[in-house]
Design a protein around this motif. Sequence first.
Motif, short mmCIF file in Angstrom:
data_model
loop_
_atom_site.label_atom_id
_atom_site.label_comp_id
_atom_site.label_asym_id
_atom_site.label_seq_id
_atom_site.Cartn_x
_atom_site.Cartn_y
_atom_site.Cartn_z
N ARG A 290 105.14 -93.70 -19.56
CA ARG A 290 105.21 -94.59 -18.39
C ARG A 290 105.45 -96.05 -18.81
NH1 ARG A 290 104.30 -90.13 -16.57
NH2 ARG A 290 103.44 -89.65 -14.52
N ASP A 291 104.98 -96.39 -20.00
CA ASP A 291 104.98 -97.80 -20.43
C ASP A 291 105.50 -97.91 -21.87
OD1 ASP A 291 102.91 -96.45 -21.63
OD2 ASP A 291 101.52 -98.14 -21.56
N ASP B 244 99.76 -94.51 -10.36
CA ASP B 244 100.38 -94.95 -11.62
C ASP B 244 101.02 -96.34 -11.48
OD1 ASP B 244 99.63 -92.58 -12.79
OD2 ASP B 244 101.62 -91.67 -12.72
N ARG C 139 100.27 -89.57 -7.06
CA ARG C 139 100.27 -90.04 -8.46
C ARG C 139 101.18 -91.26 -8.65
NH1 ARG C 139 100.74 -87.60 -13.32
NH2 ARG C 139 101.85 -85.78 -12.62
N ARG D 284 97.96 -99.51 -10.69
CA ARG D 284 96.85 -99.82 -11.58
C ARG D 284 97.09 -101.14 -12.32
NH1 ARG D 284 98.43 -94.96 -15.67
NH2 ARG D 284 99.92 -96.13 -16.90
N ARG E 243 108.50 -80.39 -9.22
CA ARG E 243 107.10 -80.08 -9.56
C ARG E 243 106.70 -78.72 -9.00
NH1 ARG E 243 105.78 -82.76 -13.60
NH2 ARG E 243 103.96 -84.08 -13.51
N ARG F 44 93.61 -96.08 -23.38
CA ARG F 44 94.98 -96.51 -23.70
C ARG F 44 95.05 -97.09 -25.11
NH1 ARG F 44 97.78 -95.62 -19.35
NH2 ARG F 44 99.68 -96.15 -20.44
N VAL G 275 93.80 -87.37 -14.22
CA VAL G 275 94.52 -88.04 -15.31
C VAL G 275 94.90 -89.49 -14.97
CG1 VAL G 275 96.81 -87.08 -14.73
CG2 VAL G 275 96.31 -87.77 -17.08
N SER G 276 95.23 -89.76 -13.72
CA SER G 276 95.60 -91.14 -13.38
C SER G 276 94.40 -92.07 -13.58
CB SER G 276 96.09 -91.25 -11.94
OG SER G 276 97.35 -90.65 -11.81
N LYS H 172 111.69 -86.63 -17.42
CA LYS H 172 111.66 -87.30 -18.72
C LYS H 172 111.21 -86.41 -19.87
CE LYS H 172 107.35 -89.63 -17.66
NZ LYS H 172 107.03 -88.62 -16.62
N TYR I 200 97.58 -88.17 -22.74
CA TYR I 200 96.65 -88.64 -21.70
C TYR I 200 96.00 -87.45 -21.00
CZ TYR I 200 98.06 -93.42 -22.45
OH TYR I 200 98.27 -94.64 -23.03
N ARG I 201 96.76 -86.39 -20.85
CA ARG I 201 96.20 -85.18 -20.24
C ARG I 201 95.13 -84.58 -21.16
NH1 ARG I 201 98.92 -82.68 -16.08
NH2 ARG I 201 100.65 -83.92 -15.26
N THR J 268 103.70 -88.50 -24.61
CA THR J 268 102.47 -89.28 -24.41
C THR J 268 101.71 -88.83 -23.17
OG1 THR J 268 103.51 -91.08 -23.14
CG2 THR J 268 103.49 -91.31 -25.54
O1 DC Z 1 103.99 -87.40 -17.54
P1 DC Z 1 102.71 -86.72 -17.10
O2 DC Z 1 102.71 -86.30 -15.67
O3 DC Z 1 102.29 -85.61 -18.02
O4 DC Z 1 101.60 -87.88 -17.25
C1 DC Z 1 100.27 -87.65 -16.89
C2 DC Z 1 99.58 -88.96 -16.55
O5 DC Z 1 99.40 -89.73 -17.72
C3 DC Z 1 100.26 -89.86 -15.53
O6 DC Z 1 99.62 -89.76 -14.27
C4 DC Z 1 100.09 -91.25 -16.05
C5 DC Z 1 99.56 -91.09 -17.43
N1 DC Z 1 100.43 -91.66 -18.47
C6 DC Z 1 100.25 -92.99 -18.75
O7 DC Z 1 99.43 -93.64 -18.14
N2 DC Z 1 100.97 -93.58 -19.74
C7 DC Z 1 101.88 -92.87 -20.42
N3 DC Z 1 102.58 -93.47 -21.40
C8 DC Z 1 102.09 -91.50 -20.13
C9 DC Z 1 101.35 -90.93 -19.12
#
Ligand code: DC
Length: 216
Positions: free
Chosen positions: A127-128, A170, A166, A173, A154, A106, A96-97, A14, A36-37, A32
């Motif tokens: 993710r959302d 993810d 993860r 939760r 990865r 959030r 990060v999760s 993505k 979060y990271r 996004t």
């Molecule tokens: O896409 P990524 O692997 O960089 O995302 C890192 C973490 O951030 C992933 O484990 C879940 C969280 N995340 C989230 O909860 N909501 C989002 N909109 C984007 C990422």
Amino acid sequence: MTVIAIDGPAASGKSSVARGLAQQLGFCFINTGAMYRAATWQILRSGADPQSPAAVATSIAAASIHTGFEEQHSFIEIDGFRPHEELRDESVNRSVSAVSTVPAVRNRLVQEFRALARISPSVVEGRDIGSVVFPDTPYKFYLDASPEERQRRRNAQGQLDEIATRDRLDSSRHTAPLTIATDATVIDTTRLDLEEVIAAIRKMLAAKGLSACQRA
Ligand code: DC
């Protein structure tokens, strides 16, 4: 406000798709996951326990956060620092999760995403995004790929994080779990390359009347 939402699990492609699509359309790109990271990196730096929701909430409330665009790409500055390479640290991967389940994190970041999207038409990956952050956008895509292919991608990036772990965190939760918005178009990218995915999305956007550089 014009938002193209690109959601999907880890390593579904993505970020690359969203970045490339934004470039082709002349839109901004909002990453996004990177935000979060960055919040996770800041929490670790502050010495707070990332597994303690109360400690995470206190730490994020005390942080000064500034977001914006630089060369049409979102950035986040926390307490005066803009982390880059640090975002892929193993310590960040591990936490990060947990950090991103904390509602205080959030809520704070979602406000930033919405403010950024008011500045420019944007492609937003996460993710959302289609289900929670921009539920009203008519442009929603959910990218997926087989777990084996995602783990392969990865590892090819030199990343060691466990995709299966993860995915489980993810998806299970309570706060904003990874879900497919009912009106999202699902694209399986397992056998597609980057340009093929972008082309497929552009075709669907064109069918909905959205084309390049529509700044509205
Ligand atoms: O896409 P990524 O692997 O960089 O995302 C890192 C973490 O951030 C992933 O484990 C879940 C969280 N995340 C989230 O909860 N909501 C989002 N909109 C984007 C990422």
